[in-house]
Design a protein around this motif. Structure first.
Motif, short mmCIF file in Angstrom:
data_model
loop_
_atom_site.label_atom_id
_atom_site.label_comp_id
_atom_site.label_asym_id
_atom_site.label_seq_id
_atom_site.Cartn_x
_atom_site.Cartn_y
_atom_site.Cartn_z
N LEU A 152 0.80 -1.21 0.05
CA LEU A 152 -0.07 -0.03 0.06
C LEU A 152 1.12 1.32 0.01
O LEU A 152 0.58 2.20 -0.81
N SER A 153 2.02 1.18 1.04
CA SER A 153 2.82 2.36 0.89
C SER A 153 3.42 2.64 -0.44
O SER A 153 3.50 3.57 -1.02
N SER A 154 4.01 1.56 -0.95
CA SER A 154 4.68 1.61 -2.38
C SER A 154 3.85 2.02 -3.44
O SER A 154 4.17 2.82 -4.26
N GLY A 155 2.63 1.39 -3.55
CA GLY A 155 1.68 1.71 -4.44
C GLY A 155 1.10 3.31 -4.38
O GLY A 155 1.23 4.17 -5.45
N ALA A 156 1.01 3.88 -3.01
CA ALA A 156 0.52 5.17 -3.11
C ALA A 156 1.59 6.05 -3.52
O ALA A 156 1.42 7.25 -3.92
N ARG A 157 2.78 5.81 -3.29
CA ARG A 157 4.14 6.53 -3.40
C ARG A 157 4.37 6.65 -4.85
O ARG A 157 4.78 7.60 -5.61
N ALA A 158 4.07 5.30 -5.42
CA ALA A 158 4.28 5.39 -7.00
C ALA A 158 3.39 6.28 -7.53
O ALA A 158 3.65 6.85 -8.59
N GLY A 159 1.95 6.36 -7.20
CA GLY A 159 1.02 7.03 -7.59
C GLY A 159 1.31 8.64 -7.64
O GLY A 159 1.21 9.46 -8.56
N LEU A 160 2.04 8.97 -6.46
CA LEU A 160 2.23 10.56 -6.17
C LEU A 160 3.66 10.67 -7.23
O LEU A 160 3.46 11.69 -7.86
N THR A 161 4.46 9.90 -7.46
CA THR A 161 5.54 9.92 -8.37
C THR A 161 4.81 10.12 -9.83
O THR A 161 5.30 11.01 -10.59
N GLY A 162 4.17 9.42 -10.36
CA GLY A 162 3.38 9.63 -11.50
C GLY A 162 2.77 10.77 -11.90
O GLY A 162 2.67 11.41 -12.73
N PHE A 163 1.97 11.11 -10.69
CA PHE A 163 0.95 12.36 -10.67
C PHE A 163 2.00 13.45 -10.99
O PHE A 163 1.68 14.49 -11.93
N VAL A 164 3.19 13.77 -10.16
CA VAL A 164 3.89 15.02 -10.23
C VAL A 164 4.84 15.14 -11.61
O VAL A 164 5.32 16.16 -11.76
N ALA A 165 5.28 14.00 -12.08
CA ALA A 165 6.04 13.89 -13.51
C ALA A 165 5.56 14.88 -14.37
O ALA A 165 6.65 15.58 -14.97
N GLY A 166 4.19 14.88 -14.70
CA GLY A 166 3.93 16.10 -15.83
C GLY A 166 3.87 17.34 -15.23
O GLY A 166 4.62 18.33 -15.95
#
Length: 259
Positions: A152-166
């Motif tokens: 859950l921690s990994s998935g949420a942080r990966a989601g943040l990473t993808g969101f801010v990339a753009g």
């Protein structure tokens, strides 16, 4: 090294202990005026006193839950126009997939994805207008190297990473940067919680678990929070304006990959 940020202002979330505390200290040593944050007022006050003993910049403690609108409002009342935002928050505890329920998942996403995004929303326009901004999201090596039980921690942080990339690419021309730091095994309370969870699952001791984890690291030791904080401080520096949209591992070589 002069980072060129003396007199700037920063919000450092989750900074009563661990990596957040070390980052707040490094920034104040560079002359930044820092708002530190945690939910435990007594622990936060002690952290502020410890930082002030070495600080060049001012330290303002704000006890608040940053996952709430009220908590975020309290941070921004103390620092209405931050030049620097360090997003850091505790993650969900080690939990087997079968034991996660819908509420757990919602809380994990709120802590490690939604909260940092909403804080970025609230500060980024001001940074753009002023022509300077540094946003650092503390995520985890598990974004690149998943660990069962921290899904859950990994998935949420990966989601943040993808969101801010753009988002990072839309503000770079205004000297506003967004980067992620991905810590490996650092000597913090959260790491020790991992030892306890591993020991309970395997029927061994936390000391044995710690030894097993350390043996995985090519550097043959756990990281020191100050090492992490110095990299964070550089990302916030005046000379780091050409570094944005990056995910920087600080893990002693734990993640074995060339790219």
């Amino acid at each position: 090294m002069d980072l060129g940020i003396s007199g700037k202002t920063a919000i450092v979330c989750g900074s009563s202990q661990g990596l957040g505390h070390a980052c707040a200290l490094a920034l104040t040593e560079a002359g930044v005026n820092v708002v530190i944050n945690g939910r435990d007022a007594a622990k936060l006050d002690a952290a502020a006193a410890a930082i002030e003993a070495h600080a060049e910049g001012r330290v303002t403690p704000v006890a608040a839950d940053i996952c709430t609108d009220e908590g975020q409002a309290a941070l921004l009342k103390a620092c209405p126009a931050p030049d620097i935002l360090i997003n850091n928050n505790g993650g969900p505890p080690f939990t087997a997939l079968a034991d996660l329920d819908r509420d757990d998942i919602r809380r994990g996403l709120e802590m490690n994805m939604v909260t940092p995004i909403t804080l970025i929303q609230k500060v980024i326009d001001g940074m753009v207008e002023r022509g300077f901004g540094r946003i650092v999201n503390i995520t985890s090596v598990t974004v690149k190297m998943p660990v069962a039980g921290l899904d859950l921690s990994s998935g949420a942080r990966a989601g943040l990473t993808g969101f801010v990339a753009g988002v990072a690419r839309t503000v770079a021309h205004r000297n506003v940067t967004i980067n992620q730091l991905l810590p490996g095994y650092f000597d913090t309370e959260r790491l020790r919680q991992g030892f306890d969870a591993t020991a309970a699952k395997s029927g061994t001791t936390p000391e044995s678990a710690a030894q097993q984890w350390q043996q995985q690291v090519p550097a043959a030791r756990f990281g020191r929070p100050r090492e992490f904080a110095q990299t964070c401080a550089f990302l916030c520096s005046a000379d780091a304006g050409y570094l944005t949209g990056q995910n920087i591992l600080i893990d002693g070589g734990l993640h074995r990959a060339a790219f």
